[in-house]
Design an enzyme around this catalytic site. Structure first.
Site, PDB file in Angstrom:
ATOM      1  N   MET A   1       1.374  -5.686  -0.788  1.00 20.02           N
ATOM      2  CA  MET A   1       2.678  -5.297  -0.248  1.00 20.02           C
ATOM      3  C   MET A   1       2.507  -4.071   0.658  1.00 20.02           C
ATOM      4  SD  MET A   1       4.046  -7.669  -1.848  1.00 20.02           S
ATOM      5  CE  MET A   1       5.688  -7.534  -1.195  1.00 20.02           C
TER       6      MET A   1
ATOM      7  N   TYR B   1       6.332   1.318  -2.607  1.00 14.51           N
ATOM      8  CA  TYR B   1       7.431   2.084  -3.218  1.00 14.51           C
ATOM      9  C   TYR B   1       8.511   2.393  -2.171  1.00 14.51           C
ATOM     10  CZ  TYR B   1       4.583   3.026  -7.437  1.00 14.51           C
ATOM     11  OH  TYR B   1       3.836   2.915  -8.586  1.00 14.51           O
TER      12      TYR B   1
ATOM     13  N   ASP C   1       1.149  -3.922  -6.830  1.00  9.20           N
ATOM     14  CA  ASP C   1       1.636  -4.586  -5.610  1.00  9.20           C
ATOM     15  C   ASP C   1       0.585  -5.466  -4.934  1.00  9.20           C
ATOM     16  OD1 ASP C   1      -0.042  -2.628  -4.553  1.00  9.20           O
ATOM     17  OD2 ASP C   1       1.238  -2.282  -2.820  1.00  9.20           O
ATOM     18  N   GLU C   2      -0.397  -5.918  -5.701  1.00  4.78           N
ATOM     19  CA  GLU C   2      -1.443  -6.768  -5.099  1.00  4.78           C
ATOM     20  C   GLU C   2      -1.657  -8.034  -5.919  1.00  4.78           C
ATOM     21  OE1 GLU C   2      -5.080  -4.122  -3.650  1.00  4.78           O
ATOM     22  OE2 GLU C   2      -4.153  -3.381  -5.487  1.00  4.78           O
TER      23      GLU C   2
HETATM   24  P1  TTP Z   1      -1.017   1.030  -2.086  1.00  5.76           P
HETATM   25  O1  TTP Z   1      -0.989  -0.454  -1.996  1.00  5.76           O
HETATM   26  O2  TTP Z   1      -2.337   1.701  -2.145  1.00  5.76           O
HETATM   27  O3  TTP Z   1      -0.285   1.654  -0.830  1.00  5.76           O
HETATM   28  P2  TTP Z   1       1.107   1.297  -0.198  1.00  5.76           P
HETATM   29  O4  TTP Z   1       1.621  -0.010  -0.649  1.00  5.76           O
HETATM   30  O5  TTP Z   1       2.038   2.462  -0.367  1.00  5.76           O
HETATM   31  O6  TTP Z   1       0.758   1.261   1.340  1.00  5.76           O
HETATM   32  P3  TTP Z   1      -0.100   0.181   2.142  1.00  5.76           P
HETATM   33  O7  TTP Z   1       0.884  -0.483   3.042  1.00  5.76           O
HETATM   34  O8  TTP Z   1      -1.107   0.977   2.887  1.00  5.76           O
HETATM   35  O9  TTP Z   1      -0.718  -0.775   1.173  1.00  5.76           O
HETATM   36  O10 TTP Z   1      -0.185   1.507  -3.333  1.00  5.76           O
HETATM   37  C1  TTP Z   1       0.946   0.773  -3.830  1.00  5.76           C
HETATM   38  C2  TTP Z   1       1.937   1.754  -4.426  1.00  5.76           C
HETATM   39  O11 TTP Z   1       1.329   2.442  -5.502  1.00  5.76           O
HETATM   40  C3  TTP Z   1       2.380   2.804  -3.470  1.00  5.76           C
HETATM   41  O12 TTP Z   1       3.493   2.374  -2.706  1.00  5.76           O
HETATM   42  C4  TTP Z   1       2.691   3.963  -4.338  1.00  5.76           C
HETATM   43  C5  TTP Z   1       1.797   3.796  -5.536  1.00  5.76           C
HETATM   44  N1  TTP Z   1       0.649   4.727  -5.502  1.00  5.76           N
HETATM   45  C6  TTP Z   1       0.726   5.904  -6.257  1.00  5.76           C
HETATM   46  O13 TTP Z   1       1.708   6.143  -6.934  1.00  5.76           O
HETATM   47  N2  TTP Z   1      -0.301   6.769  -6.212  1.00  5.76           N
HETATM   48  C7  TTP Z   1      -1.421   6.550  -5.470  1.00  5.76           C
HETATM   49  O14 TTP Z   1      -2.341   7.378  -5.472  1.00  5.76           O
HETATM   50  C8  TTP Z   1      -1.496   5.326  -4.712  1.00  5.76           C
HETATM   51  C9  TTP Z   1      -2.704   5.043  -3.879  1.00  5.76           C
HETATM   52  C10 TTP Z   1      -0.439   4.468  -4.755  1.00  5.76           C
END
Ligand code: TTP
Length: 677
Positions: free
Chosen positions: A19, A23, A123-124
């Protein structure tokens, strides 16, 4: 250590769906007026506006990064909208995000149809789309389609040469429809169309956009979708054709590879001088095995060539649950009472999620692990790692709280070494706790029986837990506490990577807004009774009976967990006839007070003496007397353990596994142990 698995076939189609700024999207769905604006989600604390944990792509283009704090982000992008993570129990409450993640997984798994779907984090998701791609190739290959969806035509095909002025989408269409292509890439072409459609549907049904990597194996789909994230996100998909793999890998820094970001990657750099995956190619498999052992050596050799046999697991639920919090800088915890306070909060949250998992998914966890990060202010050895500790997980908030604190104290003793921590209250105390987390793992399904285990526990409420005289019939198994039974072995797991404040646990539970409280209901009823009566305390091994008096009149007693295993059988009284037969081989001998509730209204010392006298036979059951339907409803591990009771002349062991891994011991008692008094 990574495990090398032979690649079953390189003609697979695996997608890694991630995703976008998750958040932030969740918050934007809640507040649609934020859509399109530079936005970040922040874990608020007083220091410089709190830590950013998710940043929208609009904010990223203004130079805002996740490593920034709120104030820095405002300086970089004055119009940024900062949304605070909800707070509960004095810490970040991630339930909204977990629920949203579950919603996505639900939608993806339905859309993936026959394909395996694995939830990889909040989110994966991984998808094995091989079957779907093969069907498409057989029934409706891309070249036979009248049109190909625009979303598919926007795909990035790594390694595809494109001249200036080329029509980008036309090139992608040609690649997808090449008749002379290798079968593996033809399958990928089908994968492109399938994933594009899936992403569109996810957007339609959840309002969340996502990006994807599509490749022939899990490692490649993950690696390249991650690598491409800066470049090909948000709302895009990247394809890794077979022929492009080696070239792409060769210049890749070794530390970027999954599982090579830590010690193993550092060792490759320092011991073998390897900086890129290309450097790794120079080493033979034998050479790598000499350095890192057969398994890891082979794994390294494979991964350098993009070979990975790792299967997509059909798993939509998290593998573990965790709750944690960090206490940076001056907020570091320095007293046992503070640690206990926070462990209580974390345990409560963990239990809420375990209860939800039990109710919604019929799953139970069997290992409780405590992780902490700490430093010792006055020591040269201040970088010593705080050991993680595990013990069998007992259901019930207070039990988890008790065990978590015992684990902490055991770990602290080890951490502080032979001289131990300074007495509480002494200003010279040298330890500081900067992070705490509790997690529950080894989660297994409860076998589907005639009715749910919850109904079984619920039915306990219908058994009068107070006798006519108002005395509760509680049987307390005297069992090793967490500190005694905990695995002294350090857990392989470490404290999860934490942003500044609250730990974000990546594996999450589904919706948590349930009110499953069966266990508590049972005990609230118990606790409503008051007693000064002496109670019989069967030991875990079931061979001794102790008598102790206890007064149950404290509201704290309310949710003290489940009754002991003995209670489960309390309505299966041994008939006099059965008692006579208890010497037969096929009996269960559990020591306890009599199951007959009315008989226990008067637990005088004579009765106790009688129990002492008969202790090996009092709870004798014929195998045939155990109602199979009750047996079937017990968690599988408990059934297994009971079978060991049922076997002639065998009793369960005391719960400590020979391996020293407390978690491996599947003792009945660990589900039903009461609190240590
Ligand atoms: P990610 O998938 O790493 O990042 P993201 O979805 O915000 O952005 P991207 O589009 O680059 O994939 O992380 C998923 C969620 O997990 C992120 O929205 C917030 C949370 N998160 C934390 O709370 N702390 C962290 O250190 C990371 C990396 C993510």
């Amino acid at each position: 250590m990574p495990v090398a698995r032979p690649e079953t076939s390189d003609a697979r189609v695996i997608a890694h769906v991630d995703m976008d700024c998750f958040y932030v999207q969740v918050e934007q769905r809640k507040q649609p007026e934020l859509r399109g604006l530079p936005t970040a989600v922040v874990q608020y604390n007083e220091w410089q506006g709190g830590a950013l944990i998710a940043v929208s792509y609009e904010a990223r283009s203004c130079g805002v990064k996740r490593s920034m704090r709120g104030e820095e982000a405002k300086a970089a992008c004055p119009e940024i909208q900062l949304v605070q993570v909800p707070v509960a129990r004095g810490k970040a409450d991630l339930n909204t995000y977990r629920s949203a993640g579950s919603e996505v997984v639900g939608v993806v798994s339905i859309l993936a149809q026959s394909g395996k779907c694995e939830r990889a984090s909040i989110d994966e998701v991984y998808l094995d789309l091989t079957d779907a791609a093969e069907s498409m190739l057989a029934d409706a290959p891309p070249e036979s389609l009248e049109s190909i969806d625009e979303e598919a035509l926007k795909s990035h095909i790594l390694g595809m040469s494109r001249e200036d002025g080329d029509d980008f989408k036309e090139s992608v269409r040609d690649w997808i429809c090449r008749k002379d292509a290798d079968r593996r890439d033809k399958l990928l072409g089908c994968g492109i169309i399938i994933v594009a459609e899936l992403r569109k549907q996810v957007l339609k049904e959840t309002e969340f956009s996502c990006s994807a990597g599509i490749a022939h194996n899990k490692a490649r789909s993950y690696l390249f979708s991650k690598l491409a994230s800066g470049m090909n996100k948000p709302a895009q998909q990247t394809v890794v054709p077979y022929a492009a793999v080696q070239e792409l890998l060769s210049s890749l820094p070794i530390k970027k590879m999954k599982q090579l970001g830590g010690k193993l990657g550092t060792s490759l750099q320092t011991d073998l001088g390897i900086d890129t995956v290309g450097d790794l190619l120079q080493f033979s498999e034998t050479k790598l095995q000499e350095h890192y052992g057969i398994n890891t050596g082979t794994w390294l050799w494979n991964i350098a060539r993009g070979i990975s046999g790792e299967e997509v697991q059909g798993r939509l639920l998290p593998k573990s649950h965790g709750s944690g919090k960090t206490f940076p800088g001056p907020r570091a915890l320095r007293s046992l009472s503070n640690v206990q306070h926070w462990l209580n909060q974390l345990s409560e949250e963990l239990y809420e999620r375990l209860s939800s998992d039990l109710e919604q998914n019929k799953r139970i966890a069997s290992t409780l692990t405590l992780h902490a990060s700490a430093f010792r202010s006055k020591d040269s050895d201040s970088h010593k790692k705080f050991p993680s500790k595990s013990c069998p997980l007992r259901y019930g908030v207070a039990k988890i709280q008790e065990d978590a604190f015992n684990l902490f104290q055991a770990a602290l003793r080890e951490y502080m070494g032979p001289f131990g921590p300074k007495p509480q209250g002494n200003k010279k105390e040298t330890w500081r706790i900067t992070g705490l987390s509790v997690s529950a793992s080894k989660i297994v399904d409860i076998p589907s029986g005639t009715s749910s285990i919850m109904r079984y526990f619920q039915s306990q409420t219908t058994i009068p837990s107070c006798s006519a005289s108002g005395f509760p019939q509680e049987h307390v198994a005297v069992t090793p506490s967490a500190s005694e039974s905990c695995s002294e072995q350090k857990s392989a797991e470490t404290l999860p990577a934490m942003p500044e404040e609250d730990i974000t646990v990546t594996y999450t539970s589904p919706d948590l807004d349930n009110s499953y409280r069966d266990i508590d209901i049972v005990l609230e009823k118990d606790a409503s009774c008051q007693s000064n009566e002496a109670k019989e305390f069967p030991t875990q091994s079931g061979t001794q009976t102790k008598t102790i008096g206890r007064k149950i009149n404290n509201s704290k007693e309310k949710n003290r967990g489940m009754p002991s295993i003995v209670d489960i059988f309390k309505n299966y009284n041994a008939s006099p006839q059965a008692k006579e037969e208890t010497q037969e081989d096929s009996t269960v001998s559990l020591t306890s007070n009599r199951g007959n509730l009315s008989s226990s209204t008067n637990h005088s010392s004579e009765v106790n003496q009688e129990v002492e006298d008969r202790r090996d036979t009092e709870w004798g059951y014929k195998v045939g007397e155990i109602d199979q339907s009750v047996f079937d409803e017990l968690p599988y591990e408990i059934q297994r353990e009971l079978r060991s009771f049922l076997r002639p002349n065998k009793r369960p062991n005391s719960g400590k596994s020979k391996s020293g891994d407390g978690s491996a011991s599947s003792s009945i008692a660990h589900y039903f142990q009461p609190l240590k008094r």
